[in-house]
Design an enzyme around this catalytic site. Structure first.
Site, PDB file in Angstrom:
ATOM      1  N   ASP A 223      26.928  41.188  34.622  1.00 22.50           N
ATOM      2  CA  ASP A 223      26.587  41.317  33.211  1.00 22.50           C
ATOM      3  C   ASP A 223      26.863  39.948  32.585  1.00 22.50           C
ATOM      4  O   ASP A 223      27.689  39.196  33.094  1.00 22.50           O
ATOM      5  CB  ASP A 223      27.459  42.384  32.552  1.00 22.50           C
ATOM      6  CG  ASP A 223      27.272  42.425  31.040  1.00 22.50           C
ATOM      7  OD1 ASP A 223      26.142  42.628  30.599  1.00 22.50           O
ATOM      8  OD2 ASP A 223      28.274  42.223  30.332  1.00 22.50           O
ATOM      9  N   ASP A 426      31.933  44.475  31.830  1.00 19.47           N
ATOM     10  CA  ASP A 426      33.130  44.615  31.001  1.00 19.47           C
ATOM     11  C   ASP A 426      32.995  45.601  29.860  1.00 19.47           C
ATOM     12  O   ASP A 426      33.989  45.955  29.244  1.00 19.47           O
ATOM     13  CB  ASP A 426      33.522  43.250  30.412  1.00 19.47           C
ATOM     14  CG  ASP A 426      32.566  42.792  29.324  1.00 19.47           C
ATOM     15  OD1 ASP A 426      31.343  43.001  29.468  1.00 19.47           O
ATOM     16  OD2 ASP A 426      33.044  42.218  28.327  1.00 19.47           O
TER      17      ASP A 426
END
Length: 559
Positions: A223, A426
């Site tokens: 990500d 995250d």
């Protein structure tokens, strides 16, 4: 005996590796148990569970939006980072979509509820995580399976020895040399030792299977926001359109009024001013906050406004079109723009970008050196920003402007092509991908749901730990393989010697137990050490936090 050994271990590993589905769902519930809705022209406060499709939901400053829907009216600045990965809060007004799980930072909007309860985006993520955790099977260690098969083999060998020699000492020696327990012990000890070392070097590994799968991975998918980047904006360009003002003047002017405003853009501008070689504060009158647009004040009897293009053009009547060429150039570079109007005209524009971690490129290079064949990036951020970053890091590919379910879908497509994926994320929107990947790695400052869904959680906010985890996994696999060969080789020799009558029962026992202890000590102390490149990496030029020096980075462009 087998059940006695495996039962508690399996239970403990399962407990450590995964939390209950109820906890996962609870973490994804809206922060507010009660919601304001408009019914019959009157605003009433009801339980979040009572919201129905078609209700008009009121979301004001500090509220987590509880439904998916469309904005009917009002205007607000909404932080959608948890769901889209977009690092900059967005303006939501009539006709715009609203996502559950996102935070209203400023303003007030009325939302037509289209998806509520289990159908809302946040709840769909919880369901996806639950399904992924149920599907992912527990890794069975080959050593344990071989040990179970070894017992009847040893019994058969002892029977054969008795049949050939009629010597009970030989039979006893053979039985003393049975090494099924050694096979069962050496591998778990190596894993537990490596997990302990991982914790000491900033990584929480939730079970032996996580290390095993990480060693098998051939593809890493990151990500973007909060992993490859810090999730914090920084000023990269200061462009004054008035020759009487320098780039430093522009930053100082903007910071003088923005210092009273706790918005990510404002914080970035103030930090940029603090790093200037010639910091200057401009005295101003009371600062006016315009929700979801920016700020305004008066300096030297001239009105100064700092905010979005829409704010300057629509509310202040300031012409932006003459500088379209420069503005479009900055946009193509993936910059977020902050416009400064002064005295009724466009004084300049500041370009900001999410700051790349100083060691992201080094980490990508290390992963390639550790056998990773493909490295990709997924993000909800804009296409132009994602493309530039992927090129800068030398990634094999990227996907931008994604929704949470898109990330999981892309990982499923890669997995169907045979890729064994380690996903690094995250946020809440990364939870499905973290739980659905071959192995999931959560960043230190990530959302709690991300840390729970992941197989490995970093205990330090350092992306270098991802490469450290891969190095540890490979080292552990190498140690286990070598220990396995030593165990089988040494003990097979002892077993054979015992069967031929070359060893007494006492000697067979001493050799067998001595070799087992030696291999266990090797598992505890050898091979699983990992050098932490994150602690030795050189920082990028700039301050101690890796931020660039504004004296070098800010460029003064005119026209």
């Amino acid at each position: 005996m087998k059940a006695t050994v495996a039962g508690p271990q399996a239970y403990l590993e399962h407990t450590i590796e995964r939390r209950s589905d109820d906890l996962l769902k609870h973490l994804l519930h809206p922060a507010d148990a009660e919601v304001w809705v408009e019914r019959g022209g009157v605003e009433v406060l009801i339980s979040a569970r009572e919201v129905r499709v078609g209700d008009t939901v009121i979301a004001a400053t500090g509220t987590v939006i509880p439904v998916d829907g469309t904005v009917l009216g009002g205007e607000a600045l909404v932080n959608e980072a948890t769901m889209t990965g977009e690092s900059v809060p967005v303006i939501r007004r009539r006709g715009d979509p609203a996502l559950s799980g996102t935070l209203v930072e400023e303003g007030r909007i009325r939302i037509y509820a289209e998806k509520v309860g289990h159908h809302a985006a946040a709840a769909r993520i919880a369901d996806f995580v639950e399904q992924s955790l149920n599907v992912k099977s527990h890794t069975q260690l080959e050593a344990s399976q071989l040990a179970d098969r070894l017992v009847p083999m040893v019994l058969g060998l002892s029977a054969g020895t008795w049949a050939v020699s009629r010597d009970w000492n030989r039979v006893a020696a053979v039985l003393q040399a049975d090494y099924s327990c050694a096979l069962k012990l050496a591998t778990p000890v190596a894993f537990k030792s490596s997990m302990y070392r991982a914790g000491k070097t900033g990584m929480l590994v939730k079970g032996a299977g996580a290390l095993e799968r990480l060693a098998e991975a051939d593809t890493v998918v990151f990500d973007k926001t909060g992993t490859l980047t810090c999730g914090e904006l920084e000023v990269t360009d200061s462009i004054a359109f008035d020759a009487a003002f320098t780039s430093e003047d522009l930053i100082n002017l903007a910071a003088s009024v923005e210092e009273h405003y706790f918005h990510p853009l404002a914080i970035a501008v103030v930090e940029a001013a603090e790093r200037l070689p010639h910091q200057q504060h401009f005295n101003h009158k009371e600062v006016e906050f315009i929700v979801a647009h920016g700020v305004a004040s008066v300096i030297d009897d001239k009105r100064i406004v700092v905010g979005s293009r829409h704010f300057l053009e629509e509310h202040e009547g300031i012409a932006i079109a003459p500088q379209t060429q420069v503005i479009e150039s900055l946009k193509r570079q993936g910059k977020t723009l902050l416009y400064i109007g002064f005295g009724g005209g466009l004084l300049g524009v500041l370009g900001l970008k999410d700051r790349l971690r100083h060691n992201s490129a080094d980490t990508v290079a290390r992963l390639r050196g550790l056998g990773i064949e493909r490295i990709y990036m997924l993000t909800g951020d804009h296409e132009d920003r994602a493309g530039e970053m992927a090129a800068l890091l030398g990634l094999d590919g990227y996907h931008a402007e994604l929704l949470p379910e898109d990330k999981a879908r892309i990982l499923q497509e890669l997995s169907a092509q045979g890729a064994r994926i380690a996903f690094v994320g995250d946020d809440i929107n990364d939870a499905p991908a973290l739980s659905g990947a071959h192995v999931g790695i959560a960043m230190h400052q990530g959302a709690e749901i991300a840390r729970l869904a992941a197989d490995i959680t970093l205990l330090e906010d350092d992306i270098a730990r991802v490469a450290d985890a891969r190095a540890l996994a490979l080292s552990t696999r190498g140690l286990i393989d070598s220990n396995f060969r030593l165990t089988v080789g040494l003990n097979t020799a002892i077993l054979s010697a015992a069967a031929f009558g070359w060893l007494s029962p006492v000697a067979a026992s001493l050799l067998h137990n001595g070799s087992t202890i030696a291999i266990l000590l090797r598992a505890l102390s050898g091979g699983a050490r990992v050098v932490s490149a994150g602690q030795s990496s050189n920082q990028a030029p700039g301050d101690q936090h890796g931020k660039p020096d504004l004296k070098q980075e800010v460029r003064h462009k005119i026209g």
